[in-house]
Design a protein around this motif. Structure first.
Motif, short mmCIF file in Angstrom:
data_model
loop_
_atom_site.label_atom_id
_atom_site.label_comp_id
_atom_site.label_asym_id
_atom_site.label_seq_id
_atom_site.Cartn_x
_atom_site.Cartn_y
_atom_site.Cartn_z
N GLU A 46 0.43 4.72 -5.89
CA GLU A 46 -0.43 3.50 -6.12
C GLU A 46 -0.31 3.15 -7.47
O GLU A 46 -0.44 1.99 -7.79
N CYS A 47 -0.03 4.04 -8.70
CA CYS A 47 0.08 3.96 -9.82
C CYS A 47 1.51 3.01 -9.72
O CYS A 47 1.55 1.71 -10.85
N LEU A 48 2.56 3.25 -9.31
CA LEU A 48 3.65 2.68 -9.47
C LEU A 48 3.60 1.46 -8.70
O LEU A 48 4.16 0.30 -9.29
N GLN A 49 3.01 0.97 -7.69
CA GLN A 49 2.81 -0.16 -6.90
C GLN A 49 2.02 -1.03 -8.03
O GLN A 49 2.38 -2.35 -8.16
N ASN A 50 0.90 -0.42 -8.68
CA ASN A 50 0.25 -1.40 -9.52
C ASN A 50 1.01 -1.83 -10.73
O ASN A 50 0.88 -3.05 -11.18
N LEU A 51 1.89 -1.08 -11.39
CA LEU A 51 2.63 -1.22 -12.57
C LEU A 51 3.55 -2.46 -12.05
O LEU A 51 3.82 -3.50 -12.74
N LYS A 52 4.22 -2.32 -10.88
CA LYS A 52 5.32 -3.37 -10.41
C LYS A 52 4.33 -4.67 -10.20
O LYS A 52 4.76 -5.77 -10.66
#
Ligand code: 5AD
Ligand code: FES
Length: 347
Positions: A184-190
């Motif tokens: 979820e963190c990675l998705q948010n960052l993207k």
């Protein structure tokens, strides 16, 4: 197997069973072949350029307890430090003078660095060095926090996914850390607009080729701008102290396969690779990597940022690391590029 590698080069896609077959069949010949094709692809997008990033390890306080990591909260022997804003800016000054146009601020998950504190540091760096890119590598934070850091001027974010396999993730981390949250963190960052890096260790305890095949499928799906991979290396004060190190050859093979999977990706030849073999980073470049990250941290704290044992460059001044790296890169026929080195899609 060679045909599979050729198909990977042409289509940048393989099915899971094909990845598994390639991983299981690893040998000298396949490794060399993958590296040859990876260099071709790399040359067509980036020529012989190697981008440099100045790494500033600004805190080794960490609230987490990852089983592999030497700065885990549960390691009472870690001597903790945190750099002041002034110290960080002084690292940037040194870095600027040495030709660095990307600063990577990496640290443990240190609650001292609230959004307010970290945003102020990012803003100040961007104010003093507007031509530079700032990369953050400070772990899992809320979406709002990532947004605030982006708005403060941070350009890129490194957050290795560590493994795409749920059971494996759980075997490397305490229960409060989940693969779901990491993703979820990675998705948010993207979504926020960062250039995002994920990645994993090669040869971490309990890792199987099936786990790695899942990592590669995840990379295809996520399409990161950067991928950090390096061999696992045990740290003597962690639960994994007695586990064997990851394999250098396998790491090189994976660098080549990742170059073929994500032709334009920014792919560092990591310090961990250079730690396990004297010419590991040069070999990484020859396998398809196109980034190196020399250390800009003040020499008096280098030893303390100890994620794993025997880490190299802990005694060298920033300038020594910078020119040592240049010699190494030139020794294999490549050249350092002093620019921000953004991903092609963000230039
Ligand atoms: N060996 C190799 N890499 C490690 N990292 C953490 N601990 C180790 C270790 N013992 C890597 C993790 C982390 C990155 C900052 O360093 O993948 O995401
Ligand atoms: Fe710090 Fe894992 S020990 S994030």
């Amino acid at each position: 197997m060679k045909q599979l590698i050729e198909r990977l080069q042409k289509t940048s896609h393989l099915e899971k069973d094909e990845w598994l077959a390639l991983l299981n069949a690893e040998n000298d010949e396949l490794r060399q072949y993958a590296a040859e094709l990876a260099r071709e692809v790399r040359h067509s997008h980036y020529g012989k350029k190697v981008y440099i990033r100045g790494l500033i390890e600004f805190t080794n306080y960490c609230k987490n307890n990852c089983l592999y990591c030497g700065i885990r909260a549960g390691n009472p022997n870690a001597e903790r430090y945190r750099l002041t804003k002034e110290q960080i800016l002084s690292c940037c000054k040194t870095g600027w003078e040495l030709g660095f146009r990307t600063f990577v601020l990496q640290g443990g998950e240190d609650p001292h660095f609230t959004d307010e504190v970290l945003c102020d540091i990012v803003q100040q760096i961007k104010k003093e060095y507007p031509e530079c890119a700032v990369t953050l590598s400070v772990g899992e934070r809320s979406r709002d926090s990532y947004q605030a850091l982006f708005d403060a001027g941070a350009d890129r974010y490194l957050l290795r996914h560590e493994t795409a396999n749920k059971a494996h993730y759980q075997s490397l981390h305490p229960e409060n850390l989940t693969l779901e949250n990491r993703m979820e963190c990675l998705q948010n960052l993207k979504e926020i607009g960062f250039q995002v890096g994920c990645g994993f260790m090669v040869g971490s305890p309990n890792q199987t080729n099936e786990c790695i095949a899942e990592d590669l499928l995840f990379l295809e799906k996520f399409q990161p701008h950067m991928v950090g991979i390096g061999p696992f290396i045990p740290h003597h004060d962690t639960p994994f102290a007695k586990e064997p190190s990851g394999n250098v050859e396998k790491t090189l093979y994976l660098l080549s396969l990742i170059r073929l999977l994500l032709p334009k990706v920014l792919l560092p030849a990591t310090t961990a690779l250079g730690t396990l073999r004297h010419d590991g980073r040069e070999q990484g470049i020859l396998a398809g990597a196109n980034v190196v990250m020399p250390n800009l941290s003040p020499t008096d704290v280098r030893e303390q940022y100890s994620l794993y044992d025997n880490k190299i460059c802990t005694g060298d001044e920033a300038a020594e690391c910078r020119y040592c790296m240049q010699r190494r890169i030139e020794s294999v026929g490549y050249e350092i590029e002093e620019s921000r080195g953004d991903h092609i899609s963000k230039q």
